[in-house]
Design an enzyme around this catalytic site. Structure first.
Site, PDB file in Angstrom:
ATOM      1  N   GLY A   1       1.157  -1.098   0.231  1.00 29.83           N
ATOM      2  CA  GLY A   1      -0.053   0.180   0.221  1.00 29.83           C
ATOM      3  C   GLY A   1       0.897   0.884  -0.188  1.00 29.83           C
ATOM      4  O   GLY A   1       1.920   1.122  -0.181  1.00 29.83           O
TER       5      GLY A   1
ATOM      6  N   GLY B   1       5.880   4.357  -8.850  1.00 25.00           N
ATOM      7  CA  GLY B   1       6.041   3.243  -9.091  1.00 25.00           C
ATOM      8  C   GLY B   1       5.321   1.411  -9.176  1.00 25.00           C
ATOM      9  O   GLY B   1       5.542   0.999  -9.933  1.00 25.00           O
ATOM     10  N   HIS B   2       4.662   1.876  -8.120  1.00 22.65           N
ATOM     11  CA  HIS B   2       3.438   0.358  -8.727  1.00 22.65           C
ATOM     12  C   HIS B   2       2.665   0.859  -9.328  1.00 22.65           C
ATOM     13  O   HIS B   2       2.145   0.105 -10.153  1.00 22.65           O
ATOM     14  CB  HIS B   2       2.315   0.475  -6.874  1.00 22.65           C
ATOM     15  CG  HIS B   2       2.885   0.884  -5.702  1.00 22.65           C
ATOM     16  ND1 HIS B   2       3.553   1.137  -4.950  1.00 22.65           N
ATOM     17  CD2 HIS B   2       3.504  -0.800  -5.404  1.00 22.65           C
ATOM     18  CE1 HIS B   2       3.852   0.598  -3.827  1.00 22.65           C
ATOM     19  NE2 HIS B   2       4.252  -0.496  -4.257  1.00 22.65           N
TER      20      HIS B   2
ATOM     21  N   GLN C   1      12.531  -3.238  -9.748  1.00 21.86           N
ATOM     22  CA  GLN C   1      13.665  -3.906  -9.461  1.00 21.86           C
ATOM     23  C   GLN C   1      14.126  -3.282  -8.089  1.00 21.86           C
ATOM     24  O   GLN C   1      14.939  -3.859  -7.576  1.00 21.86           O
ATOM     25  CB  GLN C   1      14.080  -3.096 -10.880  1.00 21.86           C
ATOM     26  CG  GLN C   1      16.156  -3.801 -11.229  1.00 21.86           C
ATOM     27  CD  GLN C   1      16.294  -2.732 -11.338  1.00 21.86           C
ATOM     28  OE1 GLN C   1      16.327  -2.291 -12.776  1.00 21.86           O
ATOM     29  NE2 GLN C   1      17.567  -2.555 -11.164  1.00 21.86           N
ATOM     30  N   LYS C   2      14.001  -2.222  -8.037  1.00 23.43           N
ATOM     31  CA  LYS C   2      14.332  -1.008  -6.572  1.00 23.43           C
ATOM     32  C   LYS C   2      15.150  -2.074  -5.265  1.00 23.43           C
ATOM     33  O   LYS C   2      15.185  -2.091  -4.667  1.00 23.43           O
ATOM     34  CB  LYS C   2      13.276  -0.839  -5.786  1.00 23.43           C
ATOM     35  CG  LYS C   2      13.772   0.332  -4.590  1.00 23.43           C
ATOM     36  CD  LYS C   2      13.175   1.664  -4.088  1.00 23.43           C
ATOM     37  CE  LYS C   2      11.987   0.983  -3.600  1.00 23.43           C
ATOM     38  NZ  LYS C   2      12.184   0.758  -2.199  1.00 23.43           N
ATOM     39  N   ASP C   3      14.124  -3.026  -5.563  1.00 25.58           N
ATOM     40  CA  ASP C   3      13.720  -4.368  -4.280  1.00 25.58           C
ATOM     41  C   ASP C   3      14.482  -5.205  -4.452  1.00 25.58           C
ATOM     42  O   ASP C   3      14.023  -6.524  -5.228  1.00 25.58           O
ATOM     43  CB  ASP C   3      12.852  -5.690  -3.573  1.00 25.58           C
ATOM     44  CG  ASP C   3      12.559  -3.611  -2.783  1.00 25.58           C
ATOM     45  OD1 ASP C   3      12.832  -3.219  -1.964  1.00 25.58           O
ATOM     46  OD2 ASP C   3      10.829  -3.684  -3.117  1.00 25.58           O
TER      47      ASP C   3
ATOM     48  N   GLN D   1      15.116  -8.573  -3.281  1.00 24.36           N
ATOM     49  CA  GLN D   1      13.879  -9.400  -2.640  1.00 24.36           C
ATOM     50  C   GLN D   1      13.635 -10.203  -3.764  1.00 24.36           C
ATOM     51  O   GLN D   1      13.143 -11.471  -3.740  1.00 24.36           O
ATOM     52  CB  GLN D   1      12.614  -8.534  -2.605  1.00 24.36           C
ATOM     53  CG  GLN D   1      11.293  -8.842  -2.805  1.00 24.36           C
ATOM     54  CD  GLN D   1      10.040  -7.878  -1.770  1.00 24.36           C
ATOM     55  OE1 GLN D   1       9.918  -7.764  -0.232  1.00 24.36           O
ATOM     56  NE2 GLN D   1       9.469  -6.901  -3.179  1.00 24.36           N
TER      57      GLN D   1
ATOM     58  N   SER E   1       9.241   5.580  -3.117  1.00 25.48           N
ATOM     59  CA  SER E   1       9.572   4.447  -2.666  1.00 25.48           C
ATOM     60  C   SER E   1       8.694   5.348  -1.419  1.00 25.48           C
ATOM     61  O   SER E   1       8.415   6.322  -1.270  1.00 25.48           O
ATOM     62  CB  SER E   1      11.099   4.282  -1.330  1.00 25.48           C
ATOM     63  OG  SER E   1      10.316   3.888   0.014  1.00 25.48           O
TER      64      SER E   1
ATOM     65  N   ARG F   1       8.369   5.038   1.766  1.00 31.01           N
ATOM     66  CA  ARG F   1       9.192   5.449   2.417  1.00 31.01           C
ATOM     67  C   ARG F   1       9.661   7.349   2.463  1.00 31.01           C
ATOM     68  O   ARG F   1      10.774   7.466   3.382  1.00 31.01           O
ATOM     69  CB  ARG F   1      10.329   4.358   3.284  1.00 31.01           C
ATOM     70  CG  ARG F   1       9.280   3.378   3.899  1.00 31.01           C
ATOM     71  CD  ARG F   1      10.916   2.570   4.915  1.00 31.01           C
ATOM     72  NE  ARG F   1      10.579   1.812   5.131  1.00 31.01           N
ATOM     73  CZ  ARG F   1      10.606   0.174   4.760  1.00 31.01           C
ATOM     74  NH1 ARG F   1      10.520  -0.200   3.933  1.00 31.01           N
ATOM     75  NH2 ARG F   1       9.524  -0.369   5.462  1.00 31.01           N
TER      76      ARG F   1
HETATM   77  O1  PAF Z   1       8.033  -5.393  -1.710  1.00 29.37           O
HETATM   78  C1  PAF Z   1       6.625  -5.262  -1.285  1.00 29.37           C
HETATM   79  O2  PAF Z   1       5.932  -4.092  -0.843  1.00 29.37           O
HETATM   80  C2  PAF Z   1       6.857  -6.504  -0.046  1.00 29.37           C
HETATM   81  O3  PAF Z   1       7.602  -6.592   0.240  1.00 29.37           O
HETATM   82  C3  PAF Z   1       6.456  -7.388  -0.793  1.00 29.37           C
HETATM   83  C4  PAF Z   1       6.441  -8.117  -1.640  1.00 29.37           C
HETATM   84  C5  PAF Z   1       4.020  -6.992  -0.870  1.00 29.37           C
HETATM   85  C6  PAF Z   1       5.318  -8.283   0.341  1.00 29.37           C
HETATM   86  O4  PAF Z   1       5.478  -7.039   1.176  1.00 29.37           O
END
Ligand code: PAF
Length: 286
Positions: A31, A36-37, A148-150, A153, A185, A187
């Protein structure tokens, strides 16, 4: 667009579309959505028939003393952004729906989780791998879209999907940045405008590393680390660089000597700007 809070309902919805030959995409998020989203949603919608966006601030990926309680939330604004970006369904469960009263199962990966972020956020990737496994079992998507930022992950989830033979394709989309290069981000909302300006140094040192490798043909990574530390000290002495590492993009193994190295190079960093921790990276080949 429909908002669904119930796991079984999402499973049934996805099953229905899969049975009718439709391609289902998932954009998992926590959320407080930003450009980016939006770019992930637009691409996912363009490449698939049905777009499910999950909005869930996953408690299990936050360590003690991290910002779970403080993590920014604005669900109504998020719903509008999702609607405008073409989402068909939002999965927005309560923590109790996701984890029940007790939850005994954890997805844990070794190796790729232990480096970089692993030194600073122990257990973080167990939480991510567990919740993403659950989201994949709930939304049953053909494709999942992440930014790609993460980078770590992504490496962890790529490995998990491959190791566990999960039938979902992971699509990684480019990082969307502010004009000054700062990666978007959720944040960033914690940064003052002065911190935001100064944080342009982070993308600058990533590009500097790339330039030293690809153009100046520097092969000893220590020379790059030294230069980067000096740039940050000079431009933003109050920033606390936690790591700046040159690694292989798949294994995340550190590359010390770039001589003869031909794979994808990931330079990633984490930096504390005031009380906000930012991460960023750049991926390229020589
Ligand atoms: O990248 C994120 O926002 C979170 O790590 C994800 C992939 C939604 C998992 O909670």
């Amino acid at each position: 667009m429909k908002v669904v809070k119930d796991i079984t309902a999402v499973q049934q919805i996805s099953e229905f579309y899969r049975c009718t030959g439709k391609k289902v995409a998932l954009v998992p998020t926590m959320g407080f959505l930003h450009e980016g989203h939006t770019s992930l949603m637009l691409r996912a919608k363009q490449e698939n028939d049905i777009l499910i966006v999950s909005i869930f601030v996953n408690p299990t990926q936050f360590g003690k003393g991290e910002d779970f309680d403080k993590y920014p939330r604005d669900i109504v604004r998020d719903f509008h952004i999702c609607e405008k970006s073409g989402a068909d369904y939002i999965f927005n469960p309560e923590a109790e729906e996701m984890y029940g009263k007790d939850h005994f199962t954890k997805v844990t990966l070794s190796n790729v989780t232990e480096k970089l972020e692993g030194d600073f956020r122990p257990g973080h990737f167990d939480g991510v791998a567990t919740v993403v496994t659950k989201l994949l079992n709930i939304a049953k998507p053909h494709r999942i879209y992440l930014g790609q930022k993460d980078a770590q992950q992504n490496a962890v989830l790529k490995r998990m999907i491959s190791d566990l033979n999960i039938d979902t394709e992971l699509i990684i989309c480019e990082t969307i940045r502010e004009e000054n290069g700062l990666a978007r981000s959720s944040r960033n909302t914690f940064l003052t405008s002065e911190q935001k300006d100064k944080a342009s140094v982070l993308f600058h040192v990533l590009k500097e590393g790339e330039k030293m490798i690809t153009r100046e043909k520097i092969t000893d990574t220590e020379i790059i680390y030294e230069k980067v530390k000096n740039i940050i000290k000079e431009k933003s002495p109050d920033f606390q660089l936690q790591y700046y590492k040159i690694t292989d993009n798949n294994s995340l193994e550190e590359i010390r000597d770039l001589n003869g190295y031909t794979g994808e190079i990931l330079i990633s960093l984490a930096c504390k700007v005031g009380s906000t921790r930012l991460i960023d990276n750049i991926i390229f080949t020589k």
